[in-house]
Design a protein around this motif. Structure first.
Motif, short mmCIF file in Angstrom:
data_model
loop_
_atom_site.label_atom_id
_atom_site.label_comp_id
_atom_site.label_asym_id
_atom_site.label_seq_id
_atom_site.Cartn_x
_atom_site.Cartn_y
_atom_site.Cartn_z
N ARG A 1 -33.05 3.49 39.89
CA ARG A 1 -33.18 4.59 38.94
C ARG A 1 -34.24 4.30 37.90
O ARG A 1 -34.87 5.22 37.35
CB ARG A 1 -31.85 4.87 38.24
N GLY A 2 -34.46 3.03 37.59
CA GLY A 2 -35.39 2.67 36.53
C GLY A 2 -36.84 2.97 36.84
O GLY A 2 -37.60 3.38 35.96
N GLY A 3 -37.25 2.78 38.10
CA GLY A 3 -38.64 3.04 38.47
C GLY A 3 -39.61 2.19 37.66
O GLY A 3 -39.33 1.04 37.31
N TRP A 4 -40.76 2.77 37.34
CA TRP A 4 -41.81 2.04 36.62
C TRP A 4 -41.52 1.92 35.13
O TRP A 4 -41.73 0.87 34.53
CB TRP A 4 -43.17 2.70 36.83
N PHE A 5 -41.05 3.00 34.50
CA PHE A 5 -40.93 3.00 33.05
C PHE A 5 -39.51 3.25 32.56
O PHE A 5 -39.28 3.34 31.35
CB PHE A 5 -41.88 4.05 32.45
N GLY A 6 -38.55 3.37 33.46
CA GLY A 6 -37.15 3.46 33.08
C GLY A 6 -36.69 4.84 32.65
O GLY A 6 -37.49 5.76 32.47
N GLU A 7 -35.39 4.97 32.49
CA GLU A 7 -34.77 6.22 32.08
C GLU A 7 -34.78 6.39 30.56
O GLU A 7 -34.40 7.43 30.05
CB GLU A 7 -33.33 6.26 32.57
N GLY A 8 -35.18 5.35 29.86
CA GLY A 8 -35.17 5.40 28.40
C GLY A 8 -34.01 4.59 27.85
O GLY A 8 -32.93 4.55 28.44
N LEU A 9 -34.24 3.93 26.73
CA LEU A 9 -33.22 3.09 26.11
C LEU A 9 -31.96 3.91 25.79
O LEU A 9 -32.04 4.93 25.12
CB LEU A 9 -33.77 2.45 24.84
N GLY A 10 -30.83 3.44 26.30
CA GLY A 10 -29.56 4.12 26.07
C GLY A 10 -29.18 5.13 27.13
O GLY A 10 -28.08 5.67 27.09
N ASN A 11 -30.08 5.39 28.10
CA ASN A 11 -29.84 6.44 29.08
C ASN A 11 -29.35 5.93 30.44
O ASN A 11 -29.43 6.64 31.43
CB ASN A 11 -31.13 7.25 29.30
N SER A 12 -28.85 4.71 30.48
CA SER A 12 -28.31 4.18 31.74
C SER A 12 -27.04 4.92 32.15
O SER A 12 -26.19 5.25 31.31
CB SER A 12 -28.00 2.69 31.59
N ILE A 13 -26.93 5.18 33.44
CA ILE A 13 -25.70 5.75 34.01
C ILE A 13 -24.79 4.64 34.49
O ILE A 13 -23.56 4.71 34.34
CB ILE A 13 -26.03 6.71 35.17
N GLN A 14 -25.36 3.58 35.05
CA GLN A 14 -24.57 2.50 35.65
C GLN A 14 -23.70 1.78 34.63
O GLN A 14 -22.66 1.22 34.98
CB GLN A 14 -25.50 1.52 36.35
N LYS A 15 -24.13 1.77 33.37
CA LYS A 15 -23.35 1.06 32.36
C LYS A 15 -22.05 1.79 32.01
O LYS A 15 -21.17 1.22 31.34
CB LYS A 15 -24.18 0.88 31.09
N LEU A 16 -21.92 3.03 32.46
CA LEU A 16 -20.72 3.82 32.16
C LEU A 16 -19.57 3.43 33.08
O LEU A 16 -18.99 4.25 33.78
CB LEU A 16 -21.03 5.32 32.25
N GLU A 17 -19.33 2.13 33.13
CA GLU A 17 -18.24 1.52 33.90
C GLU A 17 -18.41 1.63 35.41
O GLU A 17 -17.45 1.43 36.16
CB GLU A 17 -16.88 2.08 33.46
N TYR A 18 -19.64 1.96 35.86
CA TYR A 18 -19.91 1.88 37.30
C TYR A 18 -20.26 0.43 37.69
O TYR A 18 -19.87 -0.04 38.75
CB TYR A 18 -21.07 2.81 37.68
N LEU A 19 -21.02 -0.24 36.84
CA LEU A 19 -21.45 -1.61 37.10
C LEU A 19 -20.61 -2.58 36.27
O LEU A 19 -20.72 -2.62 35.04
CB LEU A 19 -22.93 -1.78 36.75
N PRO A 20 -19.73 -3.37 36.93
CA PRO A 20 -18.91 -4.34 36.19
C PRO A 20 -19.78 -5.42 35.53
O PRO A 20 -20.84 -5.77 36.04
CB PRO A 20 -18.02 -4.96 37.29
N GLU A 21 -19.31 -5.94 34.41
CA GLU A 21 -20.01 -7.00 33.67
C GLU A 21 -21.43 -6.59 33.30
O GLU A 21 -22.36 -7.40 33.33
CB GLU A 21 -20.04 -8.31 34.50
N ALA A 22 -21.62 -5.32 32.94
CA ALA A 22 -22.97 -4.80 32.66
C ALA A 22 -23.62 -5.49 31.47
O ALA A 22 -24.85 -5.59 31.41
CB ALA A 22 -22.90 -3.30 32.42
N HIS A 23 -22.85 -5.97 30.50
CA HIS A 23 -23.44 -6.57 29.30
C HIS A 23 -23.50 -8.10 29.39
O HIS A 23 -24.04 -8.73 28.48
CB HIS A 23 -22.64 -6.17 28.07
#
Length: 391
Positions: A250-272
């Motif tokens: 999803r990030g591609g070359w320049f990303g979705e923008g700071l704070g706009n991650s979808i995976q961190k919304l409890e889709y990706l465990p241990e995201a931090h």
């Protein structure tokens, strides 16, 4: 700068004396800490709300850890390297005792008993053990250099110490830290002049043992098979890796923008923690990934460069220790990035100075402070030598 406190030979000379700390190393470390604080802030919002109904739950803790790191670094910078060399065996014994203690009274999280509860901070003895072993090994290589180069006995003694620590770590279980200890140890032995036959034999033995540990452990075997083909079971053993790969995609070359991650919304465990690099890739894209990798590579290079110049200058203990820290930083970065990007099996190793984790931040900050002290003492000695020559 007048009036700064000093232990031994002092820690910062006045500008008129022309001697300061390595600014590049300081800026690199602070930059990585700042990036880590921003990314942990972004990646931990959903988890913080879930745990304590506080979006900034982990951010506050991470900020406190960073403040403690800065205070600890200020203290470590004032400790002369001769003290580290003098007490390296005592430090090793303390680390081993901590590894034993965590197996008895340690706190279990996610099936692993790796943490000693000390009030607000859960200390991870495995992180302390890394630095303790490398400070001890540097001292051993100075004391027994001829023995290491000429006899199998001298080569095997430090491996026996590492073996004891590895057994204790595997009982937690923590194979990732064992691999870091192993790779850094053989790297330091090689730099000390161990024979090529010994080096090759050790690599073969180490790879064989790791393979054996993987084959005989069902959960480790699942990690390897999911790494080889995570899409075969995307909602089971391959879940964490597939979610991480989606973040990078999803990030591609320049990303979705700071704070706009979808995976961190409890889709990706241990995201931090272990997978903060994946969130960084999703929000900042390839550009952000490249920048952080460049900073990490630069940090490792600085450590190796400091080690090389002090070795050539005759300061063997400091040189071996700096080299060991450089190998440690670079290898741990490779493992973390490799695991999040699907190039290596998933291992619970933090990204130095970036991932959330108090013990890792404290120990790696201490190691960076040691590098600064090593470089400072080398500069001081060279300046004093030039002043004597001028007289």
């Amino acid at each position: 700068m007048k009036g700064w406190p000093s232990l031994g030979s002092g820690w910062l000379l006045r500008p008129s004396q022309g001697l300061v700390y390595d600014r590049q190393l300081v800026i690199l470390s602070l930059a990585l800490m700042a990036i880590g604080l921003v990314m942990v802030s972004s990646a931990s919002i959903a988890e913080g709300i879930n745990i304590d109904n506080d979006a900034f739950y982990f951010v506050k803790r991470h900020g406190i850890f960073l403040l403690i790191c800065l205070g600890l670094s200020a203290f470590v910078l004032q400790v002369p390297m001769e003290r580290w060399q003098q007490f390296n065996t005592a430090f090793l014994i303390i680390a081993i005792l901590m590894l034993i203690l965590v197996l008895i009274v340690g706190r279990e999280i996610n099936g692993s008993q790796r943490w000693l509860p000390l009030g607000l901070l859960n200390v991870q003895p495995a992180e302390v053990a890394k630095l303790a072993l490398f400070t001890f090994l540097a001292g051993y290589l100075v004391r027994r250099q001829d023995e290491v180069r000429g006899q199998w006995k001298g080569f095997l003694k430090p491996l026996a110490v590492m073996g004891v620590m590895s057994v204790l770590l595997l009982n937690q279980p923590d194979l990732g830290s064992v691999v870091v200890l192993f790779v850094t140890t053989i790297g330091m032995l090689f730099l000390a002049g161990a024979r090529l036959s010994q080096f090759i034999s050790l690599i073969i033995l180490g790879v064989s043992l790791v393979g054996f540990l993987i084959v005989t452990s069902p959960y480790r075997m699942r990690r390897v098979t999911s790494f080889l083909n995570p899409w075969e079971d995307p909602f089971g053993s391959g879940y964490q890796l597939t979610q991480s790969l989606m973040a990078f995609g999803r990030g591609g070359w320049f990303g979705e923008g700071l704070g706009n991650s979808i995976q961190k919304l409890e889709y990706l465990p241990e995201a931090h923690t272990d997978f903060v690099f994946a969130i960084l890739g999703e929000e900042l894209g390839f550009t952000g990934v490249f920048m952080v990798l460049l900073l990490q590579a630069w940090l490792a290079f600085k450590a190796l460069h400091i080690g090389q110049k002090v070795l050539l200058g005759g300061r063997q203990y400091e040189g071996y220790l700096a080299m060991g820290i450089g190998i440690w930083f670079s290898f741990q970065t490779v493992v973390n990035v490799g695991a999040t990007s699907g190039m290596l099996p998933t291992k619970g190793l933090t990204l130095p100075l970036v991932s959330y984790g108090g013990s890792s931040l404290l120990v790696i900050s201490t190691a960076v402070s040691i590098l600064l002290r090593i470089d400072f003492e080398w500069r001081r000695d060279h300046m004093q030598a030039r002043q004597r020559e001028a007289l």
